[in-house]
Structure formats: structure tokens, C-alpha cells
Design a protein around this motif. Structure first.
Motif, mmCIF file in Angstrom:
data_model
loop_
_atom_site.group_PDB
_atom_site.id
_atom_site.type_symbol
_atom_site.label_atom_id
_atom_site.label_comp_id
_atom_site.label_asym_id
_atom_site.label_seq_id
_atom_site.Cartn_x
_atom_site.Cartn_y
_atom_site.Cartn_z
ATOM 1 N N LEU A 150 10.385 -14.809 -47.812
ATOM 2 C CA LEU A 150 10.374 -13.359 -47.945
ATOM 3 C C LEU A 150 8.942 -12.833 -48.042
ATOM 4 O O LEU A 150 8.594 -11.819 -47.419
ATOM 5 C CB LEU A 150 11.176 -12.941 -49.184
ATOM 6 N N PHE A 151 8.092 -13.515 -48.805
ATOM 7 C CA PHE A 151 6.691 -13.117 -48.929
ATOM 8 C C PHE A 151 5.990 -13.189 -47.582
ATOM 9 O O PHE A 151 5.204 -12.299 -47.220
ATOM 10 C CB PHE A 151 5.987 -14.015 -49.943
ATOM 11 N N GLN A 152 6.274 -14.246 -46.822
ATOM 12 C CA GLN A 152 5.627 -14.395 -45.519
ATOM 13 C C GLN A 152 6.049 -13.277 -44.569
ATOM 14 O O GLN A 152 5.235 -12.772 -43.790
ATOM 15 C CB GLN A 152 5.970 -15.769 -44.934
ATOM 16 N N PRO A 158 1.208 -9.648 -40.027
ATOM 17 C CA PRO A 158 -0.092 -8.996 -39.776
ATOM 18 C C PRO A 158 -0.099 -7.485 -39.985
ATOM 19 O O PRO A 158 -1.025 -6.932 -40.581
ATOM 20 C CB PRO A 158 -0.399 -9.374 -38.318
ATOM 21 N N GLN A 159 0.938 -6.807 -39.503
ATOM 22 C CA GLN A 159 0.971 -5.356 -39.649
ATOM 23 C C GLN A 159 1.102 -4.951 -41.115
ATOM 24 O O GLN A 159 0.419 -4.031 -41.587
ATOM 25 C CB GLN A 159 2.131 -4.774 -38.837
ATOM 26 N N LYS A 160 1.955 -5.662 -41.856
ATOM 27 C CA LYS A 160 2.155 -5.329 -43.264
ATOM 28 C C LYS A 160 0.966 -5.752 -44.114
ATOM 29 O O LYS A 160 0.622 -5.082 -45.091
ATOM 30 C CB LYS A 160 3.453 -5.964 -43.754
ATOM 31 N N MET A 177 -4.280 -15.549 -50.030
ATOM 32 C CA MET A 177 -2.913 -15.422 -49.555
ATOM 33 C C MET A 177 -2.216 -16.778 -49.510
ATOM 34 O O MET A 177 -1.033 -16.898 -49.825
ATOM 35 C CB MET A 177 -2.901 -14.783 -48.164
ATOM 36 N N SER A 178 -2.947 -17.833 -49.128
ATOM 37 C CA SER A 178 -2.343 -19.163 -49.099
ATOM 38 C C SER A 178 -1.979 -19.626 -50.502
ATOM 39 O O SER A 178 -1.016 -20.373 -50.688
ATOM 40 C CB SER A 178 -3.298 -20.166 -48.440
#
Length: 349
Positions: A150-152, A158-160, A177-178
């Protein structure tokens, strides 16, 4: 899985304490900061204070409530020392106060009430808040999704991600982010979030999700090598408390779990994206334990946000056992969390 990722889910190692005296303990390892934060994770302080106090009470006493205050931000570069003070020893109740120190300064304190375990034959007035439809329930895949995927989809797309980057510099750093992804995928807790968790357009007074602890923890009382009755008299003070030898470690694990994705959920109630705050710190944390929390089973959590005013936000959670449908614990937390104006956040996002 790499050794570093395996360590993320090793709760016993994260919380391990070394005794300095019968009532004083020091952390074996440095207290890690959660992703996106500079200070020690509050759940570490809450759960380690409970673990330290458990080393000072007999085996037949179980925690029933914990009231704690975060006094000063914890330093992840320094070990924490815990001092357990005995306030009262009674036949039915034991009161403890635990103080946590770094650099000789008090950073956290908790008061914990323990009650003697009653016999199963004990009969009295009983009432449990219950969700009958919850018994044996698994998260419905039509409404809930595993947190990593869901997080990914909802943040790392990219847009979000560009929209999140307009809110905070930390979303412009791929390494950060990782770490979020690793925390969801390999951390102590496993989540099933509602699909609108990261940005909800619904007007609601309640958020619900499922959570459980990954590392196995026994629910058998007085388990392990010292399980024989002559060695494990109920009034004996335990020499060690681990996930393998003491069912009460479930309370410790729950205390750790209870500080994660509680205060962070405030934007959900205001139709704002998660992680849109500019500053966040917990002020206090209260837990009422209603039964032994079986943390390796899915726990159903209902969160509400009764009040947000002048950057102080109150969040309350009710945790339910999915096997019985009964309430397992109640949690309240107040935090000092700073947001920009709702209009500005929506304009940027």
C-alpha cells in the motif's frame, strides 16, 4: 534477508536490558529512532520500562495499567538506564515507578500497576466490550491491504511522491524512502491498513486497521527450561524474561506496538495526507490492559481523535482480540504535533 533487516524484527534484541542491580537496568543496545524521526522511538521507552518492572515482581502478577510521560527527547546515540522504584507491595496489587535516564537527566517516567492473577474459578460481575462479528476474522482484502504494498502504491508512485515531496524534504531522499519500505516489510509489526490509510477523503470519526507482532512470543505461562512447579513458584522473582519463557512478554510487545501508527494517524481524521506534519513529539502514553494480549494473532484496532487544538492532539485506541472479539487493551496518547494550515497543505498536495 540481510542481517540488518533481520535485526529490525528482533524485538528481544531491540529491548534487551542488562541488570546493574535488582532494581536498575541499562539497555544492551542503542535505542533506535523510528524512520523519519531523530529521537528514540517512544514505544521503546514504554516497553522497556514495563520489562524492567517485570523483573521486580513475582510471576503471578500481571500488568493492568501503565501511565507514562515523555519528559525529554531520547538520544539514539546513548544507552538508557532504568531505575525501578517500589511504591507499594500488597497481596493483590503492586505499584511500581520506573524512571529512565540519559546523560544523568530524566527523559521518561512511568507508573505501572500490577494485579495478582486470579484463579480461573473466580466468579464476579463481568463485562467485555465485544465485536461479535470479529471472532476468527481475517482482514478483508477488499478493504485492507498489506502496508508495504500500500505504501509503495500510495506514496512511492512517482506522481504521488512528487506531491509528498512538496510537503517535506524527506520525501526527496530515495534512501529515506527505502527505510520506510524496510520498516513495513521487516519490522517488528505487520500491518493491514485500509486502502485509504495514507490519504482519506472520507469524513469519519474512526479509523480501523489490523496489526500483529512478527517475532514469536509464547502464551504458555512459565514456559521454557524452568517450567517445573518446584522451580517456578508463583511468588518467585524471575531471573530472566524472554519471549520464549514468559507469557507476560506479550504485554511488553504490546506496549512497543501501541506507540506505532497511533499519533501519526491524526491527518486521517482531517482529510489530509499522512506524514504532513512539520514536527511531532509524544507527551504522554496510557495503557489499560484488559487481558493477556496475544500479539502474534491479528489485533483489530479502532482509533479516534477526540480533540486537536493548539498543536496538542489526543488520540485514543481500542484493541480487540480477533479470536474472541473481546476488547484486549485501551490506549490514550497526547502529542504535540505541528501542522501548517489545512488550506496550505491541500494546496501543496
Amino acid at each position: 534477508m540481510s542481517a540488518s533487516k533481520m535485526a529490525m524484527s528482533n524485538l528481544e534484541k531491540i529491548l534487551e536490558l542488562v541488570p546493574l542491580s535488582p532494581t536498575s537496568f541499562v539497555t544492551k543496545y542503542l535505542p533506535a529512532a523510528p524512520v523519519g524521526s531523530k529521537g528514540t522511538f517512544g514505544g521503546t521507552l514504554v516497553s522497556q520500562s514495563l520489562l524492567a518492572s517485570l523483573h521486580t515482581v513475582p510471576l503471578n502478577f500481571f500488568p493492568t495499567s501503565l501511565h507514562s510521560y515523555f519528559i525529554k527527547g531520547g538520544d539514539p546515540r546513548t544507552k538508557i538506564t532504568y531505575h525501578v522504584q517500589n511504591l507499594r507491595n500488597g497481596r493483590n496489587f503492586i505499584h511500581k515507578q520506573v524512571s529512565a535516564y540519559q546523560h544523568d537527566k530524566l527523559i521518561f517516567t512511568s507508573m505501572i500497576l500490577f494485579a495478582v492473577q486470579r484463579s480461573k474459578e473466580h466468579d464476579s460481575l463481568q463485562h467485555w466490550e465485544t465485536i461479535p462479528d470479529l471472532q476468527g476474522k481475517q482482514p478483508d482484502p477488499r478493504r485492507y491491504e498489506e502496508a508495504t504494498s500500500l505504501f509503495q502504491k500510495e506514496v512511492l508512485d512517482p506522481q504521488k511522491l512528487t506531491r509528498y515531496a512538496s510537503l517535506s524534504d524527506r520525501f526527496q531522499d530515495a534512501a529515506s524512502m527505502s527505510k520506510y519500505v524496510d520498516a513495513f516489510q521487516y519490522g517488528v509489526m505487520e500491518y493491514q491498513f485500509p486502502k485509504d490509510m495514507f490519504y482519506s477523503a472520507r469524513h469519519t470519526d474512526e479509523l480501523d486497521y489490523f496489526v500483529k507482532v512478527r517475532p514469536p512470543i509464547t502464551t504458555v505461562e512459565h514456559a521454557g527450561d524452568e517450567s517445573s512447579l518446584h522451580k517456578h513458584h508463583p511468588y518467585r522473582i524471575p531471573k530472566s524474561i524472554t519471549p520464549e519463557n514468559d507469557a507476560r512478554y506479550n504485554y511488553v510487545a504490546f506496549a512497543y506496538l501501541s506507540d506505532s501508527y497511533l499519533l501519526l494517524t491524526i491527518p486521517y481524521f482531517h482529510n489530509l495526507p499522512l506524514y504532513c506534519h512539520s514536527f511531532s513529539v509524544s507527551l504522554d502514553h496510557t495503557i489499560y490492559f484488559h487481558q493477556l494480549p496475544h500479539v502474534n494473532n491479528w489485533i483489530y484496532l479502532k482509533i479516534s481523535n477526540p480533540r486537536s487544538h493548539w498543536d496538542k492532539h489526543l488520540v485514543q485506541g481500542k484493541y480487540f482480540d480477533t479470536q474472541s472479539g473481546r476488547i484486549m487493551a485501551s490506549v490514550s496518547q497526547e502529542g504535540y504535533v505541528v501542522y501548517g494550515s489545512e488550506r496550505d497543505i491541500r494546496a501543496k498536495f
